[in-house]
Each structure stands twice: as structure tokens, then as C-alpha cells.
Write a protein that holds these residues in place. Structure first.
Motif, PDB file in Angstrom:
ATOM      1  N   THR A   1       0.811  -0.973   0.054  1.00 14.96           N
ATOM      2  CA  THR A   1      -0.006   0.035   0.092  1.00 14.96           C
ATOM      3  C   THR A   1       0.822   1.262  -0.181  1.00 14.96           C
ATOM      4  N   GLY A   2       0.428   2.207  -0.903  1.00 14.36           N
ATOM      5  CA  GLY A   2       1.351   3.360  -0.849  1.00 14.36           C
ATOM      6  C   GLY A   2       2.407   3.547  -1.705  1.00 14.36           C
ATOM      7  N   TRP A   3       2.582   2.397  -2.381  1.00 15.85           N
ATOM      8  CA  TRP A   3       3.618   2.374  -3.407  1.00 15.85           C
ATOM      9  C   TRP A   3       3.189   2.220  -4.914  1.00 15.85           C
ATOM     10  N   GLN A   4       3.392   3.189  -5.778  1.00 16.61           N
ATOM     11  CA  GLN A   4       2.919   3.287  -7.129  1.00 16.61           C
ATOM     12  C   GLN A   4       3.199   2.071  -7.962  1.00 16.61           C
ATOM     13  N   HIS A   5       4.278   1.307  -7.743  1.00 12.62           N
ATOM     14  CA  HIS A   5       4.595   0.276  -8.630  1.00 12.62           C
ATOM     15  C   HIS A   5       4.678  -1.180  -7.961  1.00 12.62           C
ATOM     16  N   ALA A   6       4.000  -1.299  -6.769  1.00 10.76           N
ATOM     17  CA  ALA A   6       3.921  -2.452  -5.899  1.00 10.76           C
ATOM     18  C   ALA A   6       2.696  -3.336  -6.430  1.00 10.76           C
ATOM     19  N   TYR A   7       2.854  -4.488  -7.089  1.00 10.36           N
ATOM     20  CA  TYR A   7       2.011  -5.348  -7.335  1.00 10.36           C
ATOM     21  C   TYR A   7       1.887  -6.665  -6.346  1.00 10.36           C
ATOM     22  N   LEU A   8       0.674  -7.250  -6.201  1.00  8.36           N
ATOM     23  CA  LEU A   8       0.304  -8.235  -5.459  1.00  8.36           C
ATOM     24  C   LEU A   8      -0.100  -9.546  -6.403  1.00  8.36           C
ATOM     25  N   GLU A   9       0.713 -10.505  -6.449  1.00  7.85           N
ATOM     26  CA  GLU A   9       0.268 -11.568  -7.367  1.00  7.85           C
ATOM     27  C   GLU A   9       0.027 -12.680  -6.644  1.00  7.85           C
ATOM     28  N   LEU A  10      -1.180 -13.248  -6.889  1.00  7.08           N
ATOM     29  CA  LEU A  10      -1.872 -14.082  -6.172  1.00  7.08           C
ATOM     30  C   LEU A  10      -1.824 -15.632  -6.718  1.00  7.08           C
ATOM     31  N   SER A  11      -0.490 -16.131  -7.043  1.00 15.28           N
ATOM     32  CA  SER A  11      -0.423 -17.446  -7.371  1.00 15.28           C
ATOM     33  C   SER A  11      -0.531 -18.261  -5.819  1.00 15.28           C
ATOM     34  N   LEU A  12      -0.834 -19.350  -5.978  1.00 18.50           N
ATOM     35  CA  LEU A  12      -1.175 -20.406  -4.840  1.00 18.50           C
ATOM     36  C   LEU A  12      -2.324 -19.924  -4.076  1.00 18.50           C
ATOM     37  N   TRP A  13      -2.925 -18.887  -4.458  1.00 17.75           N
ATOM     38  CA  TRP A  13      -4.227 -18.403  -3.760  1.00 17.75           C
ATOM     39  C   TRP A  13      -5.374 -19.394  -3.909  1.00 17.75           C
ATOM     40  N   GLN A  14      -5.198 -20.349  -4.871  1.00 18.36           N
ATOM     41  CA  GLN A  14      -6.193 -21.504  -5.134  1.00 18.36           C
ATOM     42  C   GLN A  14      -6.347 -22.060  -3.711  1.00 18.36           C
ATOM     43  N   ARG A  15      -5.306 -22.223  -3.052  1.00 13.46           N
ATOM     44  CA  ARG A  15      -5.348 -22.899  -1.677  1.00 13.46           C
ATOM     45  C   ARG A  15      -6.448 -22.454  -0.790  1.00 13.46           C
ATOM     46  N   CYS A  16      -6.337 -21.100  -0.768  1.00 10.64           N
ATOM     47  CA  CYS A  16      -7.532 -20.288  -0.003  1.00 10.64           C
ATOM     48  C   CYS A  16      -8.886 -20.409  -0.803  1.00 10.64           C
ATOM     49  N   ALA A  17      -8.976 -20.211  -1.896  1.00 10.07           N
ATOM     50  CA  ALA A  17     -10.220 -20.120  -2.725  1.00 10.07           C
ATOM     51  C   ALA A  17     -10.831 -21.390  -2.717  1.00 10.07           C
ATOM     52  N   LEU A  18     -10.018 -22.633  -2.574  1.00  8.80           N
ATOM     53  CA  LEU A  18     -11.012 -23.942  -2.736  1.00  8.80           C
ATOM     54  C   LEU A  18     -11.407 -24.328  -1.260  1.00  8.80           C
ATOM     55  N   THR A  19     -10.693 -23.916  -0.317  1.00  3.49           N
ATOM     56  CA  THR A  19     -10.912 -24.459   1.088  1.00  3.49           C
ATOM     57  C   THR A  19     -11.947 -23.259   1.822  1.00  3.49           C
ATOM     58  N   ASP A  20     -12.032 -22.020   1.464  1.00  7.82           N
ATOM     59  CA  ASP A  20     -12.727 -21.166   2.048  1.00  7.82           C
ATOM     60  C   ASP A  20     -13.134 -19.940   1.257  1.00  7.82           C
ATOM     61  N   TYR A  21     -13.877 -20.213   0.296  1.00  4.97           N
ATOM     62  CA  TYR A  21     -14.071 -19.360  -0.832  1.00  4.97           C
ATOM     63  C   TYR A  21     -14.732 -17.928  -0.344  1.00  4.97           C
ATOM     64  N   PRO A  22     -15.506 -17.816   0.715  1.00  5.57           N
ATOM     65  CA  PRO A  22     -15.921 -16.487   1.239  1.00  5.57           C
ATOM     66  C   PRO A  22     -14.698 -15.920   1.636  1.00  5.57           C
ATOM     67  N   GLU A  23     -13.842 -16.589   2.502  1.00  8.23           N
ATOM     68  CA  GLU A  23     -12.584 -15.584   3.054  1.00  8.23           C
ATOM     69  C   GLU A  23     -11.721 -15.145   1.846  1.00  8.23           C
ATOM     70  N   PHE A  24     -11.772 -16.170   0.844  1.00  5.43           N
ATOM     71  CA  PHE A  24     -11.035 -15.540  -0.526  1.00  5.43           C
ATOM     72  C   PHE A  24     -11.582 -14.372  -0.969  1.00  5.43           C
ATOM     73  N   ARG A  25     -12.943 -14.290  -1.127  1.00  2.00           N
ATOM     74  CA  ARG A  25     -13.565 -13.146  -1.553  1.00  2.00           C
ATOM     75  C   ARG A  25     -13.303 -11.873  -0.660  1.00  2.00           C
ATOM     76  N   ARG A  26     -13.305 -12.073   0.744  1.00  2.00           N
ATOM     77  CA  ARG A  26     -13.062 -11.292   1.626  1.00  2.00           C
ATOM     78  C   ARG A  26     -11.803 -10.645   1.409  1.00  2.00           C
ATOM     79  N   ARG A  27     -10.824 -11.314   1.339  1.00  2.00           N
ATOM     80  CA  ARG A  27      -9.442 -10.836   1.244  1.00  2.00           C
ATOM     81  C   ARG A  27      -9.210 -10.087  -0.183  1.00  2.00           C
ATOM     82  N   VAL A  28      -9.643 -10.626  -1.230  1.00  2.00           N
ATOM     83  CA  VAL A  28      -9.362  -9.930  -2.547  1.00  2.00           C
ATOM     84  C   VAL A  28     -10.405  -8.497  -2.163  1.00  2.00           C
TER      85      VAL A  28
END
Length: 322
Positions: free
Chosen positions: A220-247
Motif C-alpha cells: 500500500t502506498g507504493w505506485q509500482h507495487a503489485y500483489l500476485e496471487l499465485s497459490l491462492w487457489q489454496r484459500c479459494a478452494l477451502t474457504d471461498y467466502p474468506e478468499f472473496r473477503r481478502r480480495v
């Protein structure tokens, strides 16, 4: 709905490309995952073999099934942490091998060159990697045992910033023997960004799992910082509501224009050989633009297009898909 998908963090390799010392460490990890523990030596011939796809034939077929236009391979330089021990493919040769694989799969694969800046010829390796037409940036892996704050490595960040090249930094506590994961905490990356504020930095894995909120706050606060969500299928497949909350929190805090889609799938005969897992992961991401169990859409269709592909196209200068 966005049709274009770029898997901006995936892997293509053959087990023989990995340093023997690293494969021995992975054998040690595998030997202790259940009781009775096994002798690591009996596992050596199996390490990474099930994740081998050296010509990317399985990968491109999986892309076709899942509707993925192209992928970006972040090459990891394990050649120092993976020694001592037996067979060893130098990192310069490994980067050249990825150039050959990408050239043979024109328009479908690109890579970020791996580089451990502790190599005595690191500057020469950096220059050689830039000569590869399919090299789109660099992948750094401080968990291999080096410090992002070490002044001896500042030349690398200066060069990357000056050339406006993206740098992908591993930011997950996942790793284990023989890695020093504390060296890749998001807070360490944030400190590096303060010294190179124009550098395009990708937080690979966005801190999954224990550091995800730290990764978000540090980006946050950096113009050229990116969050890359590889491996996040672990969260999406086990707790999809939590995945949505985080995104949703990520979108609200740094913007959908700085979220990058990836899978970190290392495809082979024993890991998603037909692309079914990749297809399911993309479906879960697409569903972010729809309501779910009373929860309103997390992303607009325009924001989804940014996340699935457009941010990666811009970040890695994938002109073919601009």
C-alpha cells in the motif's frame, strides 16, 4: 466478462534442471511428512519427476483447455543454496534453457530470469539474461540465503529501476529445508522499495498464508507495487467466502489495477497434467465478478479483466496481447 487470461506465475521444468543439493533437501522434506519416516535416499529418484514438462507440451495443452493465452515463468536461482552436491546446471545455462523453451512456444511462454546476486559474475549473468528476447524481468529469491538490504546488491535494483524492468520477489513463508524464509518477508521487500521507489516490484504469492495482510499493507502506498496471487487457489478452494473477503480488501486498499493472476502450478504427469486444476482456479477467480451466497460482486467486469490479464500485459510488456 474477460476472455483474456495470463498465468503470470507458473513453472516449466525437468527434474534434471534442479541442483542435486536442492533435490536432496526436498527428499528430506518428503521423508518426514508422515510416520514412519523414510530414508531420503530412497526418494531421490522421484523428486520433481512428477512435475516435469521440459518442452511445455502438457502446459500448452492445459492452457488450451483452460483458455489461457500465455504464461510467465519466474526462474528461481537455487544454484548456491542447492550446493554442495552432485550435478549442477549453472544459472546462466538455465536461463538460456528457458529462452529456448519460450522460443519453441512462441507467444505462449515468457520468463523472468533467475539471479542470485551473490554470484561472482552476477553482473555478467544479468547482462546475458537481458539478451534473451523472451526475458521480461527478473525473479529474486532471498530465502536462498541473501539479504535484500545488502549494499553489495544495490547495483541490481538500480539497474532494474533504470531499465523499468519488473522484479518478482518471493514473499511467502512457504519453503522449508534449506531455505531462510524470514529473508523474504514482505516487510523486507517494503524496506527495499523505500530505497528504490520507482522499481516495479511484484510480491509473489502476496504473502500466502501467514503474511498476506503484511504483504497488502507493505504494498500500500507504493505506485509500482503489485500483489500476485499465485497459490491462492489454496484459500479459494477451502474457504471461498474468506478468499472473496481478502480480495475485496486488496481491491479497496491498493486497487484492482495492481492485482496479478497466477497459479504457481509446476505441471507434470503428477501435477495437474490436463489443466483441470488451473481451469477450476480460473473459474473461482471469474466468480469474483458475480454475487455469491448473498455477497455482492467483489470485482467489476473491468476490474476482473485487469486482474486476469491486463495488469500482467502491462507489467511484463506483453505486446502481443496489448
Amino acid at each position: 466478462m474477460s476472455d483474456l487470461v495470463i498465468d503470470a506465475h507458473m513453472h516449466v521444468w525437468d527434474a534434471s534442471w534442479l541442483p542435486e543439493g536442492l533435490r536432496r533437501a526436498w527428499a528430506r522434506q518428503a521423508s518426514g511428512r508422515r510416520l514412519p519416516e523414510r530414508d531420503p535416499e530412497i526418494l531421490m529418484d522421484r523428486v520433481a519427476v512428477g512435475q516435469s514438462d521440459p518442452n511445455a507440451a502438457l502446459t500448452t495443452a492445459a492452457f488450451d483447455r483452460a483458455g489461457v493465452a500465455a504464461g510467465v515463468v519466474p526462474v528461481v536461482d537455487w544454484t548456491i543454496v542447492g550446493t554442495p552436491g552432485g550435478r549442477h546446471l549453472p544459472i546462466g545455462e538455465l536461463n538460456a534453457r528457458y529462452e529456448n523453451v519460450c522460443a519453441a512456444n512462441e507467444g505462449r511462454l515468457y520468463f523472468c530470469a533467475g539471479l542470485d546476486p551473490r554470484h561472482g559474475n552476477a553482473r555478467e549473468l544479468f547482462a546475458a539474461a537481458l539478451e534473451h528476447p523472451h526475458c521480461k524481468g527478473f525473479k529474486l529469491y532471498p530465502a536462498a540465503g541473501w539479504d535484500l538490504a545488502d549494499e553489495a546488491h544495490s547495483w541490481l535494483f538500480d539497474e532494474l529501476q533504470e531499465r523499468r524492468l519488473p522484479v518478482v520477489v518471493h514473499t511467502s513463508p512457504l519453503g522449508g529445508d534449506p531455505l531462510q524464509v524470514a529473508r523474504c518477508r514482505p516487510a523486507e521487500v517494503a524496506s527495499m522499495m523505500s530505497r528504490h521507489p520507482e522499481l516495479r516490484v511484484v510480491f509473489a504469492h502476496a504473502g500466502l498464508e501467514a503474511w498476506w495482510a503484511e504483504a497488502l499493507d507493505c504494498a500500500t502506498g507504493w505506485q509500482h507495487a503489485y500483489l500476485e496471487l499465485s497459490l491462492w487457489q489454496r484459500c479459494a478452494l477451502t474457504d471461498y467466502p474468506e478468499f472473496r473477503r481478502r480480495v475485496r480488501r486488496m481491491r479497496d486498499q491498493i486497487g484492482a489495477h495492481r492485482l496479478v493472476f497466477g497459479s504457481d502450478i509446476i505441471r507434470g504427469p503428477r501435477e495437474d497434467p490436463d489443466g483441470a486444476h488451473l481451469e477450476e482456479w480460473i473459474t473461482r477467480v471469474r466468480d469474483l465478478a458475480s454475487s455469491h451466497a448473498g455477497d455482492p460482486p467483489v470485482l467489476s467486469t473491468e476490474e476482473l479483466a485487469l486482474f486476469l490479464a491486463r495488469n500482467a500485459v502491462r507489467l511484463y510488456d506483453l505486446k502481443e496481447y496489448a
